[in-house]
Design a protein around this motif. Structure first.
Motif, short mmCIF file in Angstrom:
data_model
loop_
_atom_site.label_atom_id
_atom_site.label_comp_id
_atom_site.label_asym_id
_atom_site.label_seq_id
_atom_site.Cartn_x
_atom_site.Cartn_y
_atom_site.Cartn_z
N ILE A 141 0.95 -1.17 0.13
CA ILE A 141 -0.12 0.02 -0.03
C ILE A 141 1.04 1.19 0.06
O ILE A 141 1.82 1.57 0.85
CB ILE A 141 -0.78 0.08 1.11
N ARG A 142 0.76 2.08 -0.98
CA ARG A 142 1.58 3.27 -0.94
C ARG A 142 0.93 4.34 -1.80
O ARG A 142 -0.39 4.14 -2.47
CB ARG A 142 2.83 3.04 -1.82
N PRO A 143 1.25 5.64 -1.56
CA PRO A 143 0.45 6.68 -2.17
C PRO A 143 0.37 6.79 -3.76
O PRO A 143 1.44 6.10 -4.41
CB PRO A 143 1.28 8.14 -1.74
N PHE A 144 -0.54 7.37 -4.32
CA PHE A 144 -0.62 7.65 -5.70
C PHE A 144 -0.62 6.54 -6.86
O PHE A 144 0.17 6.59 -7.80
CB PHE A 144 0.78 8.68 -6.39
N ARG A 145 -1.31 5.48 -6.20
CA ARG A 145 -1.67 4.32 -6.90
C ARG A 145 -2.81 4.51 -7.48
O ARG A 145 -4.05 4.38 -6.89
CB ARG A 145 -1.42 2.87 -6.23
N ALA A 150 -7.97 3.89 -0.25
CA ALA A 150 -6.88 4.14 1.00
C ALA A 150 -7.41 3.01 1.80
O ALA A 150 -8.08 3.16 2.83
CB ALA A 150 -7.06 5.46 1.66
N ASP A 152 -5.64 1.53 3.83
CA ASP A 152 -5.15 1.39 5.24
C ASP A 152 -6.23 2.24 5.97
O ASP A 152 -6.02 2.22 7.30
CB ASP A 152 -3.45 2.06 5.53
N GLU A 153 -6.93 2.87 5.59
CA GLU A 153 -7.94 3.77 6.13
C GLU A 153 -9.43 3.18 6.39
O GLU A 153 -10.31 3.92 6.76
CB GLU A 153 -8.01 5.34 5.51
N TYR A 319 -16.27 10.62 -5.95
CA TYR A 319 -15.14 11.23 -5.24
C TYR A 319 -15.12 12.62 -5.86
O TYR A 319 -14.91 12.74 -7.09
CB TYR A 319 -13.70 10.83 -5.44
N LYS A 346 -13.89 1.33 -5.54
CA LYS A 346 -13.21 2.32 -4.90
C LYS A 346 -13.83 2.91 -3.55
O LYS A 346 -13.06 3.44 -2.67
CB LYS A 346 -13.20 3.54 -5.90
#
Length: 384
Positions: A141-145, A150, A152-153, A319, A346
């Motif tokens: 899990i990492r940003p901008f994928r 999210a 992890d949230e 979104y 999503k």
């Protein structure tokens, strides 16, 4: 040459009537070990079941069951008039030969298959020509994928409570296969949602539950396109959609995207006979522009005049940083040439694998029949 002696060294058989293990299992284990170690040579003929039962002071049924198990495993062979013999080819050797074939250099994958089997169909050839490996997401899990929320949230504890509550209400009927078009209350809830928040014109019967957008691609292409048919495709566009259409043997006509969305004039000029247009008008993937009303009406007019279809992928309209989202293109299409698709990947999480297609009324029966043939809907309990 096979040995014909039926004299069995009883020291090879260890039976302990005090053990909490059936005598059949103990006898089978002893004979199997003797065969594996070579103490019972290949081709050795075992005593008859009646004779061995007398020698071991056990029931004949015990011996018969042990022999049957070893025959099923491949350690023994049995034939009427020939008795029961140790196999000449043990199962371990067959397994090793299979592994060696798989590990042989230059004999893996498609190359090995093509030497021993008929060539693939045209559909299979299209699949082998498509390299989708780079699309497989990493577990990290990492940003901008792109396309990954999210995770992890995600409110796992809340979701867990909902799942437990749902399972307490599940009936025996809910555990069956269910309708191919999906769980009716979920379809009704989706119809209410898209009518209120996305401006989609539909009734409950037009909503079909799919196991993701990819299944919708698959069914729609089969229903409305022949191999080699032309598809208008945004450039740049959603790679998984592109690969899905290419694997179906379709001809993609790449249409540039500018600040107003897909360039419909370019599309009409270069492929007026296209049978389908794939679009992401609310939030173009990956550029993010919104197709203008003028372009939407122009595209709908083209579809109605040419009896073509529009595939509207509304993948993330939930979104927004500000203001309500622009209504879906489908709501403008009075000619009902638009297939509208969304998913919960999503807003919940991707492995849920629940999406929906809202199809024109004239396509509902065919789409429902296709769903019943190509697979079942996602987990009924998850849908509940």
């Amino acid at each position: 040459m096979a040995k014909t002696s039926s004299s069995l060294d009883l020291n090879l058989v260890r039976l302990n009537r005090r053990k909490n293990l059936p005598l059949t299992t103990q006898l089978g284990d002893s004979l199997r070990q003797a065969i594996q170690t070579g103490q019972l040579p290949r081709g050795f003929r075992l005593p008859s079941t009646r004779e061995l039962a007398l020698q071991l002071s056990v029931s004949r049924t015990t011996v018969i069951n042990a022999f049957d198990q070893l025959v099923a495993e491949g350690y023994l062979t049995s034939a009427v008039g020939r008795g029961t013999n140790v196999s000449f080819r043990l199962p371990e050797e067959s397994l090793m030969a299979s592994l060696q074939r798989k590990d042989s250099p230059g004999e893996t994958g498609t190359a090995s298959c093509q030497k021993n089997a008929k060539p693939f169909s045209s559909f299979g050839k299209h699949l082998t020509a498509v390299d989708s490996g780079y699309l497989n997401p990493l577990n990290e899990i990492r940003p901008f994928r792109a396309g990954i929320p999210a995770l992890d949230e995600f409110p796992v504890s809340l979701w867990s409570r909902i799942v437990r509550k749902t399972w307490r209400m599940v009936s025996a009927q809910d555990l069956s296969y269910g309708s191919p078009e999906g769980y009716k209350p979920l379809r009704r809830a989706i119809a209410n949602y898209v009518r209120a928040f996305r401006g989609v014109c539909c009734d409950n019967e037009q909503v079909m539950i799919v196991d993701g957008t990819q299944q919708a691609f698959d069914i729609v292409t089969r229903l409305v396109l022949e191999p080699g048919g032309k598809v208008l495709f945004e450039l740049p566009g959603y790679q998984r959609a592109r690969l899905a259409f290419q694997s179906a043997g379709l001809q993609l006509v790449h249409v540039p995207v500018d600040l107003h969305g897909m360039d419909v004039d370019f599309a009409v000029q270069h492929a007026p006979d296209a049978r389908l247009a794939y679009i992401t008008p609310s939030h173009q993937f990956p550029l993010g522009v919104t197709m203008t009303l003028e372009r939407r009406l122009q595209l709908i007019e083209w579809a109605n005049q040419n009896q073509s279809w529009l595939f509207e992928d509304d993948y993330d309209s939930e979104y927004r940083y500000a203001h309500r989202p622009i209504p879906a293109l489908q709501g403008l299409d009075s000619g009902e040439r638009t297939i509208y698709v969304g998913s919960f990947s999503k807003v919940i999480f991707p492995s849920l694998s629940i999406g929906y297609a809202i199809v024109p009324r004239c396509m509902a029966d065919e789409f429902r029949n296709a769903l019943s043939l190509v697979g079942r809907p996602p987990s009924g309990v998850d849908q509940i």
